[in-house]
Motif scaffolding. Sequence first.
Motif, PDB file in Angstrom:
ATOM      1  N   MET A  29       0.836  -1.208   0.000  1.00  0.00           N
ATOM      2  CA  MET A  29       0.000   0.000   0.000  1.00  0.00           C
ATOM      3  C   MET A  29       0.869   1.256   0.000  1.00  0.00           C
ATOM      4  SD  MET A  29      -3.134  -1.040   2.585  1.00  0.00           S
ATOM      5  CE  MET A  29      -4.030   0.527   2.445  1.00  0.00           C
ATOM      6  N   ALA A  30       1.998   1.206   0.709  1.00  0.00           N
ATOM      7  CA  ALA A  30       2.904   2.361   0.737  1.00  0.00           C
ATOM      8  C   ALA A  30       3.510   2.583  -0.651  1.00  0.00           C
ATOM      9  CB  ALA A  30       4.003   2.152   1.773  1.00  0.00           C
ATOM     10  N   GLN A  31       3.881   1.454  -1.296  1.00  0.00           N
ATOM     11  CA  GLN A  31       4.473   1.533  -2.636  1.00  0.00           C
ATOM     12  C   GLN A  31       3.487   2.147  -3.633  1.00  0.00           C
ATOM     13  OE1 GLN A  31       6.970  -1.714  -3.426  1.00  0.00           O
ATOM     14  NE2 GLN A  31       8.125  -0.198  -4.597  1.00  0.00           N
ATOM     15  N   ALA A  32       2.225   1.801  -3.458  1.00  0.00           N
ATOM     16  CA  ALA A  32       1.186   2.300  -4.359  1.00  0.00           C
ATOM     17  C   ALA A  32       0.745   3.717  -3.984  1.00  0.00           C
ATOM     18  CB  ALA A  32      -0.004   1.347  -4.328  1.00  0.00           C
ATOM     19  N   GLY A  33       1.363   4.277  -2.936  1.00  0.00           N
ATOM     20  CA  GLY A  33       1.020   5.643  -2.538  1.00  0.00           C
ATOM     21  C   GLY A  33      -0.257   5.722  -1.723  1.00  0.00           C
ATOM     22  N   ARG A  34      -0.751   4.577  -1.247  1.00  0.00           N
ATOM     23  CA  ARG A  34      -2.005   4.615  -0.492  1.00  0.00           C
ATOM     24  C   ARG A  34      -1.764   4.715   1.012  1.00  0.00           C
ATOM     25  NH1 ARG A  34      -3.516   0.778  -4.407  1.00  0.00           N
ATOM     26  NH2 ARG A  34      -3.652  -0.905  -2.896  1.00  0.00           N
ATOM     27  N   ILE A  35      -0.498   4.629   1.398  1.00  0.00           N
ATOM     28  CA  ILE A  35      -0.134   4.949   2.778  1.00  0.00           C
ATOM     29  C   ILE A  35       0.978   5.976   2.711  1.00  0.00           C
ATOM     30  CG2 ILE A  35       0.971   4.144   4.914  1.00  0.00           C
ATOM     31  CD1 ILE A  35      -0.291   1.466   4.573  1.00  0.00           C
ATOM     32  N   SER A  36       0.784   7.085   3.395  1.00  0.00           N
ATOM     33  CA  SER A  36       1.880   8.047   3.489  1.00  0.00           C
ATOM     34  C   SER A  36       2.017   8.451   4.951  1.00  0.00           C
ATOM     35  CB  SER A  36       1.627   9.257   2.590  1.00  0.00           C
ATOM     36  OG  SER A  36       0.371   9.817   2.890  1.00  0.00           O
ATOM     37  N   ALA A  37       3.265   8.619   5.369  1.00  0.00           N
ATOM     38  CA  ALA A  37       3.521   8.917   6.778  1.00  0.00           C
ATOM     39  C   ALA A  37       4.514  10.055   6.894  1.00  0.00           C
ATOM     40  CB  ALA A  37       4.068   7.674   7.482  1.00  0.00           C
ATOM     41  N   SER A  38       4.464  10.746   8.037  1.00  0.00           N
ATOM     42  CA  SER A  38       5.384  11.872   8.258  1.00  0.00           C
ATOM     43  C   SER A  38       6.797  11.363   8.528  1.00  0.00           C
ATOM     44  CB  SER A  38       4.893  12.729   9.421  1.00  0.00           C
ATOM     45  OG  SER A  38       4.786  11.937  10.592  1.00  0.00           O
ATOM     46  N   GLY A  39       6.928  10.076   8.871  1.00  0.00           N
ATOM     47  CA  GLY A  39       8.253   9.496   9.082  1.00  0.00           C
ATOM     48  C   GLY A  39       8.368   8.205   8.293  1.00  0.00           C
ATOM     49  N   ALA A  40       9.587   7.643   8.238  1.00  0.00           N
ATOM     50  CA  ALA A  40       9.795   6.406   7.487  1.00  0.00           C
ATOM     51  C   ALA A  40       9.076   5.251   8.180  1.00  0.00           C
ATOM     52  CB  ALA A  40      11.282   6.107   7.370  1.00  0.00           C
ATOM     53  N   LEU A  41       8.510   4.349   7.369  1.00  0.00           N
ATOM     54  CA  LEU A  41       7.749   3.220   7.918  1.00  0.00           C
ATOM     55  C   LEU A  41       8.643   2.239   8.655  1.00  0.00           C
ATOM     56  CD1 LEU A  41       5.276   2.416   5.012  1.00  0.00           C
ATOM     57  CD2 LEU A  41       4.680   3.318   7.261  1.00  0.00           C
ATOM     58  N   ASN A  42       9.939   2.185   8.283  1.00  0.00           N
ATOM     59  CA  ASN A  42      10.823   1.214   8.933  1.00  0.00           C
ATOM     60  C   ASN A  42      11.600   1.824  10.101  1.00  0.00           C
ATOM     61  OD1 ASN A  42      12.566   2.835   7.568  1.00  0.00           O
ATOM     62  ND2 ASN A  42      13.628   1.201   6.478  1.00  0.00           N
ATOM     63  N   ARG A  43      11.140   2.984  10.576  1.00  0.00           N
ATOM     64  CA  ARG A  43      11.777   3.619  11.728  1.00  0.00           C
ATOM     65  C   ARG A  43      10.813   3.628  12.910  1.00  0.00           C
ATOM     66  NH1 ARG A  43      16.203   6.622   9.863  1.00  0.00           N
ATOM     67  NH2 ARG A  43      16.770   6.814  12.046  1.00  0.00           N
ATOM     68  N   ARG A  44      11.366   3.971  14.074  1.00  0.00           N
ATOM     69  CA  ARG A  44      10.564   4.015  15.293  1.00  0.00           C
ATOM     70  C   ARG A  44       9.356   4.948  15.170  1.00  0.00           C
ATOM     71  NH1 ARG A  44      13.645   4.051  20.845  1.00  0.00           N
ATOM     72  NH2 ARG A  44      15.126   2.387  20.526  1.00  0.00           N
ATOM     73  N   CYS A  45       8.274   4.587  15.819  1.00  0.00           N
ATOM     74  CA  CYS A  45       7.111   5.474  15.899  1.00  0.00           C
ATOM     75  C   CYS A  45       7.514   6.731  16.659  1.00  0.00           C
ATOM     76  CB  CYS A  45       5.982   4.817  16.688  1.00  0.00           C
ATOM     77  SG  CYS A  45       5.522   3.217  16.089  1.00  0.00           S
ATOM     78  N   ARG A  46       7.158   7.855  16.133  1.00  0.00           N
ATOM     79  CA  ARG A  46       7.551   9.105  16.776  1.00  0.00           C
ATOM     80  C   ARG A  46       6.331   9.879  17.256  1.00  0.00           C
ATOM     81  NH1 ARG A  46      12.680   9.574  17.075  1.00  0.00           N
ATOM     82  NH2 ARG A  46      13.970   8.703  15.428  1.00  0.00           N
ATOM     83  N   ASP A  47       6.542  10.577  18.366  1.00  0.00           N
ATOM     84  CA  ASP A  47       5.486  11.418  18.900  1.00  0.00           C
ATOM     85  C   ASP A  47       5.152  12.509  17.884  1.00  0.00           C
ATOM     86  OD1 ASP A  47       3.680  12.296  20.841  1.00  0.00           O
ATOM     87  OD2 ASP A  47       5.084  13.814  21.549  1.00  0.00           O
ATOM     88  N   GLY A  48       3.877  12.754  17.676  1.00  0.00           N
ATOM     89  CA  GLY A  48       3.462  13.791  16.739  1.00  0.00           C
ATOM     90  C   GLY A  48       3.430  13.302  15.297  1.00  0.00           C
ATOM     91  N   GLY A  49       3.775  12.024  15.082  1.00  0.00           N
ATOM     92  CA  GLY A  49       3.773  11.478  13.731  1.00  0.00           C
ATOM     93  C   GLY A  49       2.343  11.393  13.176  1.00  0.00           C
ATOM     94  N   ARG A  50       2.247  11.378  11.861  1.00  0.00           N
ATOM     95  CA  ARG A  50       0.930  11.271  11.224  1.00  0.00           C
ATOM     96  C   ARG A  50       1.015  10.247  10.094  1.00  0.00           C
ATOM     97  NH1 ARG A  50      -1.722  15.610  13.446  1.00  0.00           N
ATOM     98  NH2 ARG A  50      -3.685  15.109  12.445  1.00  0.00           N
ATOM     99  N   VAL A  51      -0.075   9.519   9.940  1.00  0.00           N
ATOM    100  CA  VAL A  51      -0.145   8.530   8.873  1.00  0.00           C
ATOM    101  C   VAL A  51      -1.468   8.738   8.149  1.00  0.00           C
ATOM    102  CG1 VAL A  51      -0.147   6.074   8.305  1.00  0.00           C
ATOM    103  CG2 VAL A  51       1.124   6.880  10.306  1.00  0.00           C
ATOM    104  N   ARG A  52      -1.414   8.693   6.819  1.00  0.00           N
ATOM    105  CA  ARG A  52      -2.651   8.809   6.053  1.00  0.00           C
ATOM    106  C   ARG A  52      -2.823   7.564   5.199  1.00  0.00           C
ATOM    107  NH1 ARG A  52      -6.200  13.076   4.356  1.00  0.00           N
ATOM    108  NH2 ARG A  52      -7.442  12.252   2.643  1.00  0.00           N
TER     109      ARG A  52
END
Length: 221
Positions: A168-191
């Motif tokens: 889904m990320a490859q197809a552009g259907r998931i986008s995040a304010s940080g990298a998906l393979n990195r730690r979850c960060r406070d204030g992060g957003r995912v669409r």
Amino acid sequence: MGSPGMSRALSVLWTVTPSIYPQPWRSCSRCGEPRPFRCSGKFRLNANGKRLDAWLVYKCMACDGTWNHAVIERRAARDFEPAVLAALEANDANLVRRFAFDLAALGKSVHRIEEFAEVTVPKTLLGEAPVHVPSLEIALDVPVPISLRLDRLLAAELGLSRNRIAAMAQAGRISASGALNRRCRDGGRVRLDFADEADAEVIWRAAICEAAASGRRDCPG
Ligand SMILES: [Zn+2]
């Protein structure tokens, strides 16, 4: 009251909290070798005279021997707000958590700290759920640092495989304010845009429901 719009995103806040305290490894004087220590959730205080010391008490996982981790050292007692002192005396859970997850401070007295990826993720719906949900916005509240990758969090909480998340990320259907393979960060957003996914409703329902330990989900409404 607004009407449920076709294009309105469902917005949800995930509060990601570790369920296990980090465990410092140190040489246990009783065992005579390095052991993991668990946080007891209790403080020890010494408020003799005008100076105040406080320790967070740890217990050796093997022998239950005590190690006191200094969190406040020789500070003038008058500098302390009564509320902070009361919280220390009451072993206030939030204060314990603040010190137990202060890896920088822990790292000064131990060589190694074991972190755990287990989390609880209470979810708060921001606004009303639209009737038709083409997209989803997830805001991440991460009050203490956690060693959990964002893609693992999404996979676990949405009930999807990590391959599916990656696709889904490859197809552009998931986008995040940080990298998906990195730690979850406070204030992060995912669409997530999943209007074309056949199981869209299963996904968005998972996104707003807390996964219970039993695998059952507790859903609002
Ligand atoms: Zn021990």
